[in-house]
Design an enzyme around this catalytic site. Sequence first.
Site: not given
Ligand code: PBG
Ligand code: ZN
Length: 321
Positions: A112, A114, A191, A201, A213, A229, A244, A269, A308
């Site tokens: 990714c 970001c 997702k 983040r 997003r 999807e 997710k 997270s 985690y």
């Molecule tokens: C990046 C990504 C994210 C997560 C995994 N890959 C964050 C998002 O989409 O903003 C989230 C993982 C987590 O919250 O543990 N695209």
């Molecule tokens: Zn991302």
Amino acid sequence: MRRIRRRIIQPLLRETELRKTDLVMPVFVDESISRPLPIPSMPGQFRHPVDGVAGYCERLYNAGVGAVILFGIPARKDGEATEAYAADGVVQRAVRSIKERLEQMVVITDVCACEYTDHGHCGIIGETADGPDLQNDPSLELMARIAVSHAESGADIVAPSCMLDGMVKAIREALDATGHQDLPIMSYSTKFASALYGPFRDAADSGFSFGDRTTYQINPGNAREAIMESELDAAEGADILMVKPAGIYLDILASVAELGLPVAAYQVSGEYAMIKAAGERGWLDERAVALESLTAIKRAGADLIVTYFAEDAVGWLHEEQ
Ligand code: PBG
Ligand code: ZN
């Protein structure tokens, strides 16, 4: 029913059993630090320096965790996420050092942009009918480049998480064209635009500077769209699908598991932070709730779980056997 719940009989009838080989540990690698840095919103989790990550993975491996998924935090961000595909980028260096030291560890990389863009969005930004936003097709080439650079560094699985249309197809074609026909793609296929990513983040320094997003991730109330999807990613060549977050989307997970491909679930997270915080206050039994949540995710159909709790969970499972 109680006859079959006699203590001595219970183990024979257990339908779902969590195993350590089900678990994948997320690992944050930060190019700008020289020793592990605690992540405040995720007690017990750290960012690791590039030259410490192989040692940390060895500790995980010895504890019983056989797979990790890597997230990189680069020293430099820009509008085009150039560090995301740099041959000496943070993830590329981390993969090489882990595989050199510990060939048996399964190394998955998050694909990714970001963490690498100064605006914090998951690809290239441009003007749209609704103002500046993530551009779909111009970002596909970027994802392909990132995935190929991870492959060249020795990743065992690449995992695109940007929720762009066509990302799996673009990555599959690029991998095939560069000699990586055998490298599997684990797509973050379903997702949701979830508020449960908040702690991540902070952890990955991937918050966005404007907007949100919701024009690329799925509305939490939309089930049919969510399953579609994953179907589309399967048709594009995904080898493993993903749902997710995990724990509050078990209905979706059960449906996606019926598509037939292996399915991953990401206990994100925020799910971790909630259990941790309540545990720290003595309001919940952290270990019991974490294991119950992971077992429920598996029961719903997950073949593997990104969590985690992976390191703690393998220890707990070991104690219970
Ligand atoms: C990046 C990504 C994210 C997560 C995994 N890959 C964050 C998002 O989409 O903003 C989230 C993982 C987590 O919250 O543990 N695209
Ligand atoms: Zn991302």
